[in-house]
Design an enzyme around this catalytic site. Sequence first.
Site, short mmCIF file in Angstrom:
data_model
loop_
_atom_site.label_atom_id
_atom_site.label_comp_id
_atom_site.label_asym_id
_atom_site.label_seq_id
_atom_site.Cartn_x
_atom_site.Cartn_y
_atom_site.Cartn_z
N SER A 81 0.81 -1.22 0.00
CA SER A 81 0.00 0.00 0.00
C SER A 81 0.84 1.26 0.00
O SER A 81 0.45 2.28 -0.59
CB SER A 81 -0.94 0.00 1.21
N ASP A 114 7.56 -3.57 8.07
CA ASP A 114 7.80 -4.97 7.73
C ASP A 114 9.03 -5.01 6.85
O ASP A 114 9.01 -4.50 5.71
CB ASP A 114 6.60 -5.57 6.98
#
Length: 599
Positions: free
Chosen positions: A89, A157
Amino acid sequence: MAAERQWGVTPAFSSDPPSAGDLKLNDLLVSELKAQNNFAPASDTEKREAIIAKLKGLLRQMVQTVGKKKGLPQDILDVAGGEVYTYGSYRLGVYGPASDVDTLMVAPKHVTRDDFFDLMPDLLRQSTAPGEITNLVPVPGISTPIIKLTIRGVDIDLIFSSLQLSSLSDKVDLADDSILRGLDEVDRRCVNGTRVTNRILQLVPQTKTFRLALRAIKLWAQKRAIYGNIVGFPGGVAYAILVARVCQLYPKAVAPLLVQRFFFIIQRWNWPKPVFLQHKEESSLQLREWDPNTYRGDAAHLMPILTPAVPSMNTAHTVTRSTKTVMMREFKRAEEIIKDIYDTGKPWSTLFERHDFFTRRYKHYICVNTAAKDQNAHDAWAGLVQSRIKRLMAGIEGSDANSVELVQPFTKGFDRVHLCNGEQQLEKTLDGSLEFQVKATETVATDDHADMKAQIAQSDIDGVEVLATNGEAKVKKEDGPQRVYTMTYYIGIGLREGATALDISTPVQNFQGECTAWPGYDADMHSIRIKHIRSYDLPADVFVPGETRPVRPKRKPKATTNGASAADNKRSFSNSGLDEATASAKRRQSANTTNGTAG
């Protein structure tokens, strides 16, 4: 005059420019998305950019350290480099205030994944002020090895790939398929996240319009509880590909029309005909790609949504018959709402109304309750169970075809904390009671890191030990009150009209057996209980303020067509072996925890 470019594999359906009405609706859509807090403020973007720049500096420091340890000459180290890319995203430009940043570190070939996990955690800690980094969790033993951390409030992440190049002094073009040559499966998987995201952005006519339409579709899917591939719905990449395909068919349209056409087209798509953004590319790499003519598993996929980068794979392979039915129902509902938005001026907020999964959609639910006495160990256990819920759904779908119309999982689990005194309270908690829930803690509906937790559990039992703060996977019995961590997953059961029986005992027992056969399962640590409850018995914390909870219908003795009474019908549901009134002793005979305890 030069011909207009064709986007995608077919000519556009329409190349008309937007009307005045479209432009007005576009402004209203932007306003609604802002009201929904869907955009990250500029300060958040600047913070994320600064963090990415910091990560790049740390990566290059690590590359130099490893090179010196391995005795590489200075002239090679001077050009060794190292690059940081983003995907998901953030890279697509559709992130919000709470979105994480999916980040890929790419290093030259002398740096291994072991080097990354040995050095990067300490480099991260040493380079930041106390308290700047929280929740730093390296998880090397899963299919996509990752370091999860939070820097200055931003979730990161962090994955890694070592390319078969001696230097990365200039930014490498990851779009070049030759970059995959010589990489193992893990490295290819890590690199392809960025390759796919970049390719999607290259294949849409108008990036800004694509991003706005995708924001609307993602928000709609999340609000309607049909988002997340771990439970059988499309995830972020799949929705991005679908929106990108609609953009290709209407290259000059603004977001409102794209959203309208999205629901019209995807609902009527000739599934399982695949959706793809470009013609298949020929490659000499001989990599396994989605191919229903070669692979039986691929031929069984119901909604193939293919990635536009070699190797092309189906991003929606987890979709089931039931979840596809739910999606088609939601597409139809959304299409009708969009028509009203265009025709009558209905506000955009109506499109983003919260789902009715708990309020009125189903009368019967299956509750899968997982528990453990250690939160870190429970994370892996709950992730393992959630990753296998699709198998329970498939078993239910096939077990009683005359009664079950569809099986819909809720996309989030409900995370709760309890404090139990003695075996009796513990037993009730393991069975789903909220009587001993810690009042100071709120129930959290979460899909946070569900994919990672599932990978940890399925890869090896060391995953639990990685997460444990004290280095121990097993928790000893404690004197006094015992804190118990639970996660509950809810599955709605849609029955066919006139159905009076629900026998799902076999798939439930099979599912419990599969979960407890996990190598990391410990009867003194983990618990799983599965129950059937009715809508009016759902706990209060699955509802939000303002929602109307289902109420128990008034009992009216009424004979059915076969002469059975309503009470007889109720007993037929009890025959599933999951009724809330089933005796504890009978439940213990199924594949729950040994002795009915979590420890």
